[in-house]
Design a protein around this motif. Structure first.
Motif, PDB file in Angstrom:
ATOM      1  N   GLY A   8       0.987  -1.216  -0.029  1.00  0.00           N
ATOM      2  CA  GLY A   8      -0.016  -0.080  -0.066  1.00  0.00           C
ATOM      3  C   GLY A   8       0.918   1.253   0.134  1.00  0.00           C
ATOM      4  O   GLY A   8       0.172   2.375   0.669  1.00  0.00           O
ATOM      5  N   VAL A   9       2.019   1.284  -0.785  1.00  0.00           N
ATOM      6  CA  VAL A   9       2.770   2.567  -0.838  1.00  0.00           C
ATOM      7  C   VAL A   9       2.645   3.265  -2.158  1.00  0.00           C
ATOM      8  O   VAL A   9       3.010   2.698  -3.252  1.00  0.00           O
ATOM      9  N   GLN A  10       2.413   4.368  -2.199  1.00  0.00           N
ATOM     10  CA  GLN A  10       2.227   5.210  -3.365  1.00  0.00           C
ATOM     11  C   GLN A  10       3.288   6.326  -3.303  1.00  0.00           C
ATOM     12  O   GLN A  10       4.253   6.507  -2.455  1.00  0.00           O
ATOM     13  N   ASN A  11       3.091   7.203  -4.373  1.00  0.00           N
ATOM     14  CA  ASN A  11       4.295   8.275  -4.282  1.00  0.00           C
ATOM     15  C   ASN A  11       3.601   9.727  -4.514  1.00  0.00           C
ATOM     16  O   ASN A  11       2.494   9.609  -5.037  1.00  0.00           O
ATOM     17  N   LEU A  12       4.078  10.586  -3.927  1.00  0.00           N
ATOM     18  CA  LEU A  12       3.737  11.865  -3.837  1.00  0.00           C
ATOM     19  C   LEU A  12       4.839  12.849  -4.548  1.00  0.00           C
ATOM     20  O   LEU A  12       5.859  12.631  -4.845  1.00  0.00           O
ATOM     21  N   SER A  13       4.115  13.911  -5.188  1.00  0.00           N
ATOM     22  CA  SER A  13       4.945  14.579  -6.057  1.00  0.00           C
ATOM     23  C   SER A  13       5.219  16.100  -5.477  1.00  0.00           C
ATOM     24  O   SER A  13       4.141  16.497  -4.844  1.00  0.00           O
ATOM     25  N   SER A  14       6.299  16.633  -5.649  1.00  0.00           N
ATOM     26  CA  SER A  14       6.518  18.018  -4.883  1.00  0.00           C
ATOM     27  C   SER A  14       6.017  19.174  -5.987  1.00  0.00           C
ATOM     28  O   SER A  14       5.954  20.322  -5.677  1.00  0.00           O
ATOM     29  N   PHE A  15       5.550  18.770  -7.240  1.00  0.00           N
ATOM     30  CA  PHE A  15       5.201  19.588  -8.344  1.00  0.00           C
ATOM     31  C   PHE A  15       3.695  19.958  -8.184  1.00  0.00           C
ATOM     32  O   PHE A  15       2.842  19.001  -8.216  1.00  0.00           O
ATOM     33  N   PRO A  16       3.057  21.015  -8.159  1.00  0.00           N
ATOM     34  CA  PRO A  16       1.641  21.173  -7.894  1.00  0.00           C
ATOM     35  C   PRO A  16       1.108  20.812  -9.288  1.00  0.00           C
ATOM     36  O   PRO A  16       1.768  20.932 -10.322  1.00  0.00           O
ATOM     37  N   GLU A  17      -0.132  20.531  -9.310  1.00  0.00           N
ATOM     38  CA  GLU A  17      -0.709  20.073 -10.423  1.00  0.00           C
ATOM     39  C   GLU A  17      -1.183  21.199 -11.388  1.00  0.00           C
ATOM     40  O   GLU A  17      -1.746  22.250 -10.878  1.00  0.00           O
ATOM     41  N   ASN A  18      -1.169  21.288 -12.766  1.00  0.00           N
ATOM     42  CA  ASN A  18      -1.518  22.113 -13.630  1.00  0.00           C
ATOM     43  C   ASN A  18      -2.921  21.950 -13.902  1.00  0.00           C
ATOM     44  O   ASN A  18      -3.173  21.000 -14.681  1.00  0.00           O
ATOM     45  N   PRO A  19      -3.740  22.929 -13.852  1.00  0.00           N
ATOM     46  CA  PRO A  19      -5.247  22.443 -13.965  1.00  0.00           C
ATOM     47  C   PRO A  19      -5.494  22.878 -15.508  1.00  0.00           C
ATOM     48  O   PRO A  19      -6.622  22.452 -16.173  1.00  0.00           O
ATOM     49  N   HIS A  20      -4.438  23.426 -16.241  1.00  0.00           N
ATOM     50  CA  HIS A  20      -4.723  23.522 -17.661  1.00  0.00           C
ATOM     51  C   HIS A  20      -4.057  22.745 -18.536  1.00  0.00           C
ATOM     52  O   HIS A  20      -4.116  23.041 -19.903  1.00  0.00           O
ATOM     53  N   SER A  21      -3.418  21.821 -18.016  1.00  0.00           N
ATOM     54  CA  SER A  21      -2.545  20.572 -18.702  1.00  0.00           C
ATOM     55  C   SER A  21      -3.127  19.295 -18.393  1.00  0.00           C
ATOM     56  O   SER A  21      -3.472  18.933 -17.321  1.00  0.00           O
ATOM     57  N   LYS A  22      -3.504  18.371 -19.197  1.00  0.00           N
ATOM     58  CA  LYS A  22      -3.551  17.300 -18.904  1.00  0.00           C
ATOM     59  C   LYS A  22      -2.505  16.024 -19.002  1.00  0.00           C
ATOM     60  O   LYS A  22      -1.884  16.133 -20.037  1.00  0.00           O
ATOM     61  N   PRO A  23      -2.309  15.377 -17.979  1.00  0.00           N
ATOM     62  CA  PRO A  23      -1.295  14.380 -17.952  1.00  0.00           C
ATOM     63  C   PRO A  23      -1.395  13.293 -19.278  1.00  0.00           C
ATOM     64  O   PRO A  23      -2.336  13.071 -19.420  1.00  0.00           O
ATOM     65  N   PRO A  24       0.095  12.875 -19.701  1.00  0.00           N
ATOM     66  CA  PRO A  24      -0.011  11.961 -20.709  1.00  0.00           C
ATOM     67  C   PRO A  24      -0.640  10.660 -20.155  1.00  0.00           C
ATOM     68  O   PRO A  24      -0.675  10.209 -19.020  1.00  0.00           O
ATOM     69  N   SER A  25      -1.272   9.833 -20.913  1.00  0.00           N
ATOM     70  CA  SER A  25      -2.200   8.677 -20.583  1.00  0.00           C
ATOM     71  C   SER A  25      -1.439   7.336 -21.502  1.00  0.00           C
ATOM     72  O   SER A  25      -1.008   7.629 -22.355  1.00  0.00           O
ATOM     73  N   TYR A  26      -1.286   6.372 -20.616  1.00  0.00           N
ATOM     74  CA  TYR A  26      -0.378   5.363 -21.012  1.00  0.00           C
ATOM     75  C   TYR A  26      -1.347   3.979 -21.005  1.00  0.00           C
ATOM     76  O   TYR A  26      -1.018   2.888 -21.001  1.00  0.00           O
ATOM     77  N   ALA A  27      -2.463   4.173 -20.989  1.00  0.00           N
ATOM     78  CA  ALA A  27      -3.868   3.245 -21.055  1.00  0.00           C
ATOM     79  C   ALA A  27      -3.638   2.188 -22.320  1.00  0.00           C
ATOM     80  O   ALA A  27      -3.626   0.890 -22.266  1.00  0.00           O
ATOM     81  N   ILE A  28      -3.173   2.572 -23.361  1.00  0.00           N
ATOM     82  CA  ILE A  28      -2.820   1.773 -24.594  1.00  0.00           C
ATOM     83  C   ILE A  28      -1.686   0.778 -24.365  1.00  0.00           C
ATOM     84  O   ILE A  28      -1.714  -0.284 -24.724  1.00  0.00           O
ATOM     85  N   LEU A  29      -0.734   0.982 -23.435  1.00  0.00           N
ATOM     86  CA  LEU A  29       0.297   0.154 -22.904  1.00  0.00           C
ATOM     87  C   LEU A  29      -0.410  -0.854 -22.149  1.00  0.00           C
ATOM     88  O   LEU A  29      -0.133  -2.032 -22.354  1.00  0.00           O
ATOM     89  N   GLY A  30      -1.219  -0.511 -21.344  1.00  0.00           N
ATOM     90  CA  GLY A  30      -1.968  -1.393 -20.302  1.00  0.00           C
ATOM     91  C   GLY A  30      -2.724  -2.420 -21.149  1.00  0.00           C
ATOM     92  O   GLY A  30      -2.918  -3.612 -21.034  1.00  0.00           O
ATOM     93  N   VAL A  31      -3.647  -1.996 -22.255  1.00  0.00           N
ATOM     94  CA  VAL A  31      -4.406  -2.616 -23.151  1.00  0.00           C
ATOM     95  C   VAL A  31      -3.383  -3.867 -23.968  1.00  0.00           C
ATOM     96  O   VAL A  31      -3.878  -4.825 -24.023  1.00  0.00           O
ATOM     97  N   MET A  32      -2.183  -3.097 -24.525  1.00  0.00           N
ATOM     98  CA  MET A  32      -1.359  -4.029 -25.182  1.00  0.00           C
ATOM     99  C   MET A  32      -0.933  -5.091 -24.343  1.00  0.00           C
ATOM    100  O   MET A  32      -0.783  -6.604 -24.945  1.00  0.00           O
ATOM    101  N   ILE A  33      -0.436  -5.068 -22.788  1.00  0.00           N
ATOM    102  CA  ILE A  33       0.081  -5.997 -22.211  1.00  0.00           C
ATOM    103  C   ILE A  33      -0.970  -6.926 -21.917  1.00  0.00           C
ATOM    104  O   ILE A  33      -0.829  -8.244 -21.744  1.00  0.00           O
ATOM    105  N   GLY A  34      -2.284  -6.418 -21.715  1.00  0.00           N
ATOM    106  CA  GLY A  34      -3.503  -7.407 -21.448  1.00  0.00           C
ATOM    107  C   GLY A  34      -3.666  -8.163 -22.729  1.00  0.00           C
ATOM    108  O   GLY A  34      -3.848  -9.592 -22.601  1.00  0.00           O
TER     109      GLY A  34
END
Length: 322
Positions: free
Chosen positions: A167-193
C-alpha cells in the motif's frame, strides 16, 4: 506540522514521473553492477564472475536500495523526478522502517531464491516435484508482475507489485497544473493485457497438444549429438554453479592434452576466461571458446565477443579435436 497533515498538500505523482523514476533506478543499478563486475573480473577472472552473476545482482540491489529506501531517503530515480514514497494506509511519510525493510527484502530475495533453486540441477534431480512447484511459482510471479504493470498503465497507482501489496504510493512536489492534461499510458496497459491473453491461449493449446501426444519421441528413442544425449547437452546450459574444470579432466576432447607441448597448449586458451579451453565449441563465425564461457556470454550478449557477429546458442558446434 504532522506528517499526515503535511502530505495532503502534495498531489500524487503522475504516471510519467513514476515511470521515469523506475527507469532511472534501473540505469543506476545496472551501472553500479557493471562497475562491480569490472573490479571483480580483475580479481577473480571472467569465469568466476559469470558464476557469481546472480549473487552480484542481489548484492548491488541490496546496496543501492539499502542506502536509499532503507535510510528513508529518495532513490536517485525518485530524486530525479522529485517524488517521495508514503504509506497510503497509515499516512506516514516516509513509510515506517518495517515497511522499507519488507519492500527491499520482498523485491530482491524471493526472485533470487526461486531462480537459484530452479536452476540447481542437483536440487532438481533430488526433488523434482518441489523443483517443478518452484518453477510454477516463479512463472505465477512473473505473470502477476505483468498484470500489475497493465493495471498501473490503466490506473497509474502502483508500478511495483510489492508496493501494491504494502500500500505504498508516491507523492510529487510539483503542483498540479489545471490547464494541462497528463499523458495517458492506457494503450500500453491494453497491449500488455492482449499479450497475456494471447500467451494464455497458446499455453492452453500447447497443453492440449501434449495430452494428445501419448509417446514422446525424444524420451522413447533417444536423440544424440555425437556420443552425447540431447538431455546431457541441454543440461550443460546451467553452468553458473559448476566448478572450474582442468583441461586434463576434459572429457569433451579426443586429444591427449597432457602430451601436447606447452607452447601449443598456450594457443588453446579461451578468449573469455583466459584459461585452457574445456568442452571446446565453435561459433558460426569460426571462433573457439569453452562451452561454459560462450553460453554464459551469449545469454547476456547475443554476439561473438571477438568479431561481434550475431551469435546463436542453438548453432554452437562442439569440437573434439582442437
Amino acid at each position: 506540522m504532522s506528517a499526515s497533515s503535511s502530505h495532503l498538500t502534495f498531489p500524487r505523482a503522475q504516471q510519467a514521473q513514476i515511470i521515469r523514476a523506475n527507469q532511472r533506478d534501473l540505469f543506476h543499478v545496472s551501472s553500479l553492477k557493471e562497475q562491480a563486475e569490472s573490479v571483480l573480473r580483475a580479481w577473480l577472472g571472467t569465469r568466476r564472475v559469470q558464476r557469481l552473476d546472480k549473487e552480484l545482482d542481489v548484492f548491488v540491489k541490496l546496496l543501492y536500495f539499502g542506502l536509499t529506501t532503507g535510510r528513508a531517503t529518495q532513490t536517485l530515480g525518485e530524486e530525479y523526478t522529485d517524488i517521495w514514497q508514503y504509506d497510503s494506509r497509515s499516512g506516514s511519510l516516509p513509510p515506517r522502517l518495517s515497511w522499507r525493510l519488507s519492500f527491499i527484502f520482498l523485491s530482491i530475495c524471493p526472485p533470487y531464491l526461486l531462480a537459484k533453486l530452479g536452476n540447481d540441477r542437483t536440487f532438481v534431480a533430488r526433488k523434482p516435484e518441489l523443483a517443478s512447484c518452484i518453477k510454477n511459482v516463479a512463472s505465477i510471479l512473473r505473470i502477476a508482475s505483468e498484470v500489475n504493470l497493465a493495471i498501473f498503465y490503466l490506473k497509474g497507482s502502483y508500478y511495483d507489485p510489492i508496493k501494491r501489496l504494502l500500500g505504498v504510493q508516491n507523492l510529487s512536489s510539483f503542483p498540479e497544473n489545471p490547464h494541462s492534461k497528463p499523458p495517458s499510458y492506457a494503450i500500453l496497459g491494453v497491449m500488455i493485457g492482449v499479450r497475456l491473453i494471447y500467451r494464455l491461449v497458446q499455453s492452453l493449446k500447447s497443453q492440449e497438444s501434449q495430452s494428445r501426444d501419448v509417446s514422446v519421441t525424444l524420451e522413447a528413442e533417444g536423440a544424440y549429438l555425437d556420443d552425447k544425449s540431447i538431455e546431457s547437452v541441454i543440461a550443460m546450459q546451467g553452468v553458473e554453479d559448476e566448478s572450474v574444470k582442468r583441461a586434463e579432466d576434459d572429457e569433451g576432447t579426443a586429444l591427449d592434452v597432457e602430451r601436447i607441448p606447452p607452447q601449443l597448449r598456450q594457443s588453446r586458451n579461451c578468449a573469455l576466461c583466459l584459461e585452457e579451453r574445456t568442452d571446446s565449441c565453435v561459433t558460426e563465425c569460426g571462433h573457439l571458446f569453452c562451452w561454459n564461457c560462450i553460453v554464459g556470454w551469449g545469454r547476456e550478449k547475443p554476439e561473438c565477443p571477438l568479431c561481434r557477429q550475431a551469435l546463436s546458442l542453438a548453432k554452437l558446434l562442439p569440437i573434439h579435436n582442437l
